[in-house]
Design a protein around this motif. Structure first.
Motif, mmCIF file in Angstrom:
data_model
loop_
_atom_site.group_PDB
_atom_site.id
_atom_site.type_symbol
_atom_site.label_atom_id
_atom_site.label_comp_id
_atom_site.label_asym_id
_atom_site.label_seq_id
_atom_site.Cartn_x
_atom_site.Cartn_y
_atom_site.Cartn_z
ATOM 1 N N UNK A 270 0.786 -1.181 -0.112
ATOM 2 C CA UNK A 270 -0.306 0.082 0.127
ATOM 3 C C UNK A 270 0.460 1.619 0.168
ATOM 4 N N UNK A 271 1.621 1.151 0.632
ATOM 5 C CA UNK A 271 2.842 2.533 0.614
ATOM 6 C C UNK A 271 3.559 3.042 -0.327
ATOM 7 N N UNK A 272 4.057 1.287 -1.401
ATOM 8 C CA UNK A 272 5.015 1.890 -2.669
ATOM 9 C C UNK A 272 4.956 3.191 -3.025
ATOM 10 N N UNK B 223 6.801 10.596 -1.604
ATOM 11 C CA UNK B 223 7.663 11.518 -0.963
ATOM 12 C C UNK B 223 8.512 11.395 0.195
ATOM 13 N N UNK B 224 9.316 11.074 -1.253
ATOM 14 C CA UNK B 224 10.851 10.764 -0.850
ATOM 15 C C UNK B 224 11.242 12.354 -0.724
ATOM 16 N N UNK B 225 12.101 12.670 0.269
ATOM 17 C CA UNK B 225 12.210 13.964 0.924
ATOM 18 C C UNK B 225 13.125 14.674 -0.730
ATOM 19 N N UNK C 83 20.282 17.095 1.585
ATOM 20 C CA UNK C 83 19.622 17.281 2.676
ATOM 21 C C UNK C 83 18.247 16.711 2.353
ATOM 22 N N UNK C 84 17.176 16.264 1.421
ATOM 23 C CA UNK C 84 16.862 15.098 1.751
ATOM 24 C C UNK C 84 16.699 13.458 2.061
ATOM 25 N N UNK D 213 15.791 3.697 -4.127
ATOM 26 C CA UNK D 213 16.188 4.191 -2.174
ATOM 27 C C UNK D 213 15.234 4.138 -2.388
ATOM 28 N N UNK D 214 14.249 5.063 -2.340
ATOM 29 C CA UNK D 214 12.974 5.644 -1.639
ATOM 30 C C UNK D 214 12.014 4.024 -0.470
ATOM 31 N N UNK D 215 12.213 2.987 -1.334
ATOM 32 C CA UNK D 215 10.893 1.576 -1.048
ATOM 33 C C UNK D 215 12.708 1.163 -0.395
#
Length: 563
Positions: free
Chosen positions: A124-126, A132-134, A237-238, A406-408
């Protein structure tokens, strides 16, 4: 250095180092249609490097090349690591691994990512993990503006204008300073600065081969030293924000977190490059016999140095627009109840100015780029602007693809609590040694420098290291901004000697225009002293800065206080 690959137009070459150290040329896409000489291969024992001088280093490079080539593409690397995290979460959850977070006094346990609830959350969050990956939104909004300024010709003109007409006495420092500032053009800076450096040295009667190497060393080694916020600041920064929130969910690392340090670093790096060049490398370069370039060779690059009257006029108008934008920003921020201030009337991390700094910078580049474009005629109609934005973003598509993987990986790492536990246990270990923050920072500095030899992508390496180093150092009272500043030094300075860097081969191709038999032995004999000197000088600046407690940037701290 980041992972972006210049948009394909012409052809440049890359290499493979075989067991004997032989450098074999292969074709790769190039930016702006420039192209390299067509030498089929170059051996390590060229005439300018005595046989055996660099044999040990050549063997090391072969090892680095082989190990690096066995690594999968960063996209698959991060997806593979995500699977590894899931497997480890199941194992350590079964054995009951846990740790007490000293910041909250809560017991942290490992979450089994193979449980039904976890798998449901992962699926559900993929999408949300990615959008929302900074770093994603921050870097895109800055790059949209930078793309217009670069495609309109403003950024290349700024770099050329900095170098053109420089006196022979100051040429090394000016080329080095322009190289460190060139990071605002991201990876395109290499294709701009390396030939410009050679031409600038040639114009004042200096060795153009040395000019190419000085420009390369300053651009690559000083990639994180810059006069203004750029895409790398937003990416780092993110990633630092994501890592810091493992310990402190409300912690935010701004794109300007290291701005003061970066600005001063620009002059320190340029000074270090100038020092070693004038005291050591000039003597070596003067002993070289250069080849006369074949003007009929279609592989010769042709870069205009001086600005023409139209470009000079555009630069004047662009500077006036920059002043106007700065004045407008100052006017908007002046009232006590300005939307650019926070609730307390200041410019803290929660203020409109600091939280929206990426959008402000991107919009600034956008406006100034348009002004320059219309002034010089590079923009003729409004439809040219979105086309420039799209074209300028093309080189960063690989970075965006990497961000998905990278976000996953980071989402799973955080969900499993493995990163938090590893940081807590690591902090407990270093705390038991009672070595002090200085020794810990030295260790982190060297670790990053070693990692950058194998993984030359600045964002890729920090994606791997930040989730462990940032929270672990926070638990040792070291602020994320400090860890990020330290990372910049180790990552940038060793890139120039790594064969895993694509631009290691780009600069080799450029110097072969002036010396056809130049090989990696030639290049390394120049870049090793430059890399070492930058590493030491920049490191000294870091530790002096850290010891004084001066903020790294607006609203940034050097130490982190829990609770």
């Amino acid at each position: 250095m980041d992972t972006a690959v210049p948009a394909a137009r012409g052809r440049v070459s890359t290499t493979v180092i075989d067991d004997s150290g032989r450098l074999i040329r292969k074709a790769l896409p190039n930016h702006r249609g420039a192209s390299m000489p067509r030498n089929a291969a170059v051996t390590e024992d060229d005439k300018s490097t005595r046989p055996g001088d660099l044999n040990w280093l050549m063997r090391l490079l072969v090892i680095i090349e082989k190990v690096g080539n066995k690594l999968p593409h960063p996209f698959w690397l991060f997806l593979s690591l995500a699977v590894v995290v899931m497997v480890l979460s199941a194992i350590f959850s079964a054995v009951g691994l846990q740790a007490v977070n000293p910041a909250t006094d809560e017991t942290v346990t490992v979450t089994n990512l193979f449980s039904t609830e976890s798998l449901r959350e992962i699926v559900a969050g993929a999408t949300n993990n990615f959008v929302t990956f900074p770093p994603l939104g921050l870097v895109l909004i800055v790059l949209i503006g930078v793309a217009v300024a670069e495609q309109a010709g403003l950024i290349p003109a700024m770099l050329r204008g900095t170098i053109a007409g420089a006196s022979p006495k100051w040429i090394t420092f000016i080329v080095a300073l322009a190289g460190t500032a060139a990071s605002i053009a991201s990876d395109a800076s290499y294709m701009i600065m390396i030939p410009l450096g050679g031409l600038a040295f040639k114009a004042v009667g200096r060795n153009p081969l040395l000019g190419c190497i000085v420009a390369y060393a300053a651009t690559s080694g000083g990639y994180s030293a810059a006069p203004m916020v750029n895409s790398m600041d937003t990416i780092l920064g993110g990633l630092s924000t994501s890592a810091a929130q493992i310990i402190d969910p409300d912690y935010v690392v701004s794109p300007v977190a290291n701005f003061y340090f970066n600005f001063v670093s620009m002059f320190v790096v340029a000074g270090a490059v100038t020092l070693v060049t004038e005291l050591l490398l000039t003597k070596r370069a003067d002993q070289m016999e250069l080849d006369e370039p074949d003007e009929n060779d279609p592989d010769n690059f042709d870069v205009k140095m001086a600005l023409d009257s139209n470009e000079k006029r555009g630069m004047v108008i662009a500077v006036l627009s920059i002043v106007a934008c700065a004045a407008l920003l100052f006017f908007l921020a002046w009232p006590d109840d300005s939307f650019l201030r926070d609730e307390a009337g200041g410019f803290g991390p929660d203020s409109g100015l600091m939280s929206g700094i990426a959008a402000i910078i991107g919009f600034g580049f956008f406006i100034v780029g348009i002004v320059y474009g219309y002034a010089t005629g590079s923009i003729k109609k409004t439809s040219d602007i979105p086309e420039m934005m799209g074209k300028g973003l093309l080189p960063f598509v690989p970075v965006i693809v990497l961000f998905f993987a990278a976000s996953q990986f980071l989402a799973l790492f955080k969900m499993s609590s493995l990163g938090e536990i590893l940081a807590i246990r690591g902090a407990e270990f270093f705390g038991s040694l009672d070595t002090g923050s200085f020794v810990i920072l030295i260790g982190g500095w060297l670790l990053v420098a070693l990692g950058a030899l194998f993984l030359t992508s600045g964002s890729g390496l920090w994606t791997l290291m930040a989730p462990v180093l940032v929270p672990m150092f926070m638990l040792l009272s070291i602020a994320p901004e400090t860890t990020q500043a330290l990372y910049r030094i180790g990552d940038s300075t060793t890139n120039i000697v790594s064969p895993m860097s694509p631009y290691f081969v780009v600069v080799l191709g450029f110097i072969q225009r002036y010396k056809k038999d130049a090989g990696i032995g030639t290049l390394l004999s120049f870049t090793i002293p430059l890399s070492f000197t930058m590493f030491i000088f920049w490191g000294l600046l870091f530790f002096i800065w850290w010891s004084t407690g001066i903020p790294w940037g607006p609203g940034s701290a050097t130490m982190y206080h829990m609770g």
